[in-house]
Design an enzyme around this catalytic site. Structure first.
Site, mmCIF file in Angstrom:
data_model
loop_
_atom_site.group_PDB
_atom_site.id
_atom_site.type_symbol
_atom_site.label_atom_id
_atom_site.label_comp_id
_atom_site.label_asym_id
_atom_site.label_seq_id
_atom_site.Cartn_x
_atom_site.Cartn_y
_atom_site.Cartn_z
ATOM 1 N N ARG A 1 -48.370 -28.122 -4.702
ATOM 2 C CA ARG A 1 -50.363 -28.539 -5.408
ATOM 3 C C ARG A 1 -50.389 -27.852 -6.706
ATOM 4 O O ARG A 1 -50.554 -28.715 -7.410
ATOM 5 C CB ARG A 1 -50.636 -28.903 -4.384
ATOM 6 C CG ARG A 1 -52.213 -29.770 -5.396
ATOM 7 C CD ARG A 1 -53.107 -29.618 -3.787
ATOM 8 N NE ARG A 1 -53.282 -29.506 -2.574
ATOM 9 C CZ ARG A 1 -53.309 -28.457 -2.055
ATOM 10 N NH1 ARG A 1 -53.793 -27.067 -2.916
ATOM 11 N NH2 ARG A 1 -53.782 -28.607 -0.660
ATOM 12 N N TYR B 1 -63.279 -44.111 -25.494
ATOM 13 C CA TYR B 1 -62.675 -44.970 -24.075
ATOM 14 C C TYR B 1 -63.290 -45.514 -22.969
ATOM 15 O O TYR B 1 -63.886 -44.688 -23.078
ATOM 16 C CB TYR B 1 -61.524 -44.045 -23.804
ATOM 17 C CG TYR B 1 -60.644 -45.023 -22.180
ATOM 18 C CD1 TYR B 1 -60.264 -46.367 -22.468
ATOM 19 C CD2 TYR B 1 -60.679 -44.092 -21.254
ATOM 20 C CE1 TYR B 1 -59.666 -46.927 -21.103
ATOM 21 C CE2 TYR B 1 -59.866 -45.361 -19.917
ATOM 22 C CZ TYR B 1 -59.629 -45.624 -20.032
ATOM 23 O OH TYR B 1 -59.428 -46.560 -18.757
ATOM 24 N N ASP C 1 -59.085 -35.099 -27.580
ATOM 25 C CA ASP C 1 -59.111 -36.045 -26.824
ATOM 26 C C ASP C 1 -57.709 -36.808 -27.887
ATOM 27 O O ASP C 1 -58.268 -37.946 -29.175
ATOM 28 C CB ASP C 1 -59.239 -37.771 -26.306
ATOM 29 C CG ASP C 1 -58.055 -38.368 -25.716
ATOM 30 O OD1 ASP C 1 -57.279 -38.976 -25.884
ATOM 31 O OD2 ASP C 1 -59.397 -39.096 -24.297
ATOM 32 N N LYS D 1 -49.492 -42.669 -22.047
ATOM 33 C CA LYS D 1 -49.436 -43.726 -23.260
ATOM 34 C C LYS D 1 -48.217 -43.336 -24.349
ATOM 35 O O LYS D 1 -47.040 -43.047 -23.985
ATOM 36 C CB LYS D 1 -50.773 -43.365 -24.470
ATOM 37 C CG LYS D 1 -52.080 -43.871 -23.992
ATOM 38 C CD LYS D 1 -52.112 -45.295 -23.278
ATOM 39 C CE LYS D 1 -52.883 -45.606 -22.867
ATOM 40 N NZ LYS D 1 -53.534 -44.914 -20.901
HETATM 41 O O1 P1T Z 1 -55.131 -44.026 -18.578
HETATM 42 P P1 P1T Z 1 -55.780 -43.065 -17.826
HETATM 43 O O2 P1T Z 1 -53.332 -42.052 -18.336
HETATM 44 O O3 P1T Z 1 -56.600 -42.302 -16.949
HETATM 45 O O4 P1T Z 1 -55.769 -41.741 -19.387
HETATM 46 C C1 P1T Z 1 -57.533 -42.084 -20.428
HETATM 47 C C2 P1T Z 1 -57.623 -42.807 -21.246
HETATM 48 C C3 P1T Z 1 -58.058 -41.141 -21.979
HETATM 49 N N1 P1T Z 1 -58.174 -41.116 -23.015
HETATM 50 C C4 P1T Z 1 -57.805 -42.773 -23.962
HETATM 51 C C5 P1T Z 1 -58.586 -42.458 -25.374
HETATM 52 C C6 P1T Z 1 -57.589 -43.546 -23.245
HETATM 53 O O5 P1T Z 1 -56.956 -44.041 -23.904
HETATM 54 C C7 P1T Z 1 -57.201 -43.743 -22.387
HETATM 55 C C8 P1T Z 1 -56.937 -44.777 -21.935
HETATM 56 N N2 P1T Z 1 -56.495 -45.999 -22.544
HETATM 57 C C9 P1T Z 1 -56.447 -47.009 -22.700
HETATM 58 C C10 P1T Z 1 -56.393 -47.528 -20.571
HETATM 59 C C11 P1T Z 1 -56.383 -47.899 -22.905
HETATM 60 O O6 P1T Z 1 -55.983 -49.012 -22.962
HETATM 61 O O7 P1T Z 1 -57.550 -48.101 -23.844
#
Ligand code: P1T
Length: 378
Positions: free
Chosen positions: A46, A98, A170, A195
């Site tokens: 962990r 987001y 971000d 992403k």
């Molecule tokens: O999905 P996750 O890995 O938990 O990340 C969240 C997140 C954080 N910051 C931004 C700018 C994001 O776009 C996202 C996740 N966004 C999508 C799933 C989307 O389709 O916009």
């Protein structure tokens, strides 16, 4: 070391026992110790894992940070970061971000007493006026999801530093290949590594990179104490994805520019949000702040009905109707009903997000096929 070389070599060396050029997937929950607390740097998985360490060194290298902490998702990374704040603390955030970030802020952290303001961060006077004595952090998302607004990182960092306020960016939409917020003085940079970093739509992953001792100390503590850590296989996949980040992003951006221009001229399109278009309100800022304009765009149709948008999105063949972004395949989505559905409609609309907005994540397919696909959908 320049960026493309870093993406292959940062923090990486052949594995010691075998010479394997890629770090093995250390699929273990624990590590043998010679005596209590006498070990080779790892005691329990962990807290740390060598595959994760290799990835953390890589992301830290790409963002120009001293350190990085990886998490099981982007929102897990945000959650860990926000736990450094206490009831009464105030965080200033964008009114276009987001939907999952908005939900985390308002439905998880506000009930614990952390306060958030959602404002137009492109308005520097409004940012200054929104700071209170309790403001502890500026949460900057740029380009914003899904309206592709560009927020001036350096200008906000300058305002924040004067008042001893932390800044986090971000950087999910840009990726470090196009934008490195720490170079503008931001204290930390966050990724949904799901992403562009991982890049193949096959892993959910988050990361925060920073050289700020208090931020990293909190994150290491959260890794150990709340444990939303990624498994070694996911770390391996993200690390493998990063090796081709530069070539993937370059190709996607090239495609996105052509698609933005195609949409911009299309008689059935009313507005295209893409920072690479000269008419974009922050085009100049984007040119200064980013190395290129990214591969995300959004647009509305002249027939501004939800039905027309849904029909369009359901008619494409190569653009898969799906949430997420930043993979090699092109995706199309309706933010209001999908990724941003947890933001109340009146707040969405106040921030400029229409129910009929269509968002596209441009992949690396042949652009002629992508444009032909949009054409037949029209
Ligand atoms: O999905 P996750 O890995 O938990 O990340 C969240 C997140 C954080 N910051 C931004 C700018 C994001 O776009 C996202 C996740 N966004 C999508 C799933 C989307 O389709 O916009």
């Amino acid at each position: 070391m320049k960026f493309n070389t870093k993406a292959i070599h940062a923090g990486q060396k052949p594995e010691e026992t075998s010479g394997a050029v890629m770090p093995p997937i250390f699929q273990t929950s624990t590590y043998a110790q010679e005596a209590p607390n006498v070990h080779k740097g790892y005691d329990y998985a962990r807290v740390g894992n060598p595959t994760r360490t290799a990835l953390e060194k890589m992301i830290a290298g790409l963002e120009g940070a001293d350190e990085c902490a990886c998490f099981a998702s982007g929102v897990a990374a945000m959650d860990a970061l926000l736990k450094m704040f206490r009831p009464g603390d105030h965080i200033l955030s964008s009114n276009d971000l987001y939907g999952g970030s908005y939900r985390l802020f308002t439905s998880v952290f506000e009930p614990y007493g952390i306060k958030f303001s959602f404002i137009d961060m492109t308005d520097l006077e409004l940012v200054k006026a929104s700071i209170t004595p309790s403001t502890k952090m500026m949460w900057i998302e740029t380009p914003t999801n899904p309206l592709l607004r560009i927020v001036d990182i350096k200008a906000l960092v300058d305002i924040a530093k004067e008042q001893n306020i932390l800044t986090i960016v971000d950087n999910t939409f840009a990726s470090p290949y196009l934008q490195r917020p720490l170079e503008f003085g931001a204290d930390a940079v966050l990724h949904s590594a799901t992403k562009y970093l991982a890049g193949h739509s096959d892993v959910v992953h988050g990361a925060v990179a920073s050289s700020h001792p208090a931020i990293m100390e909190n994150l290491r503590f959260q890794v150990k104490s709340t444990g939303a850590v990624p498994g070694p296989m996911d770390c391996y996949l993200t690390l493998r994805g990063i090796k081709t980040l530069a070539v993937r992003v370059e190709r996607s951006v090239q495609n996105a520019k052509a698609i933005a221009e195609y949409l911009d001229k299309h008689p059935k399109v009313s507005q295209v949000n893409y920072p690479g278009l000269k008419a974009h309100p922050q085009h100049e800022l984007a040119s200064r702040q980013m190395d290129d304009f990214g591969a995300m765009l959004s647009f509305t149709l002249k027939d501004d009905s939800i039905d027309a948008a849904v029909k369009f999105m359901s008619s494409t063949k190569f653009f898969t109707l799906a949430e997420s972004l930043g993979g090699v395949e092109s995706l199309i989505s309706n933010p209001a009903s999908m990724t941003h559905g947890s933001i109340p409609k009146e707040i969405r609309e106040k921030g400029g997000l229409k129910d009929s907005l269509i968002r596209i994540s441009v992949g690396i397919e042949d652009v002629e096929d992508l444009i032909a696909d949009l054409d037949q959908a029209f």
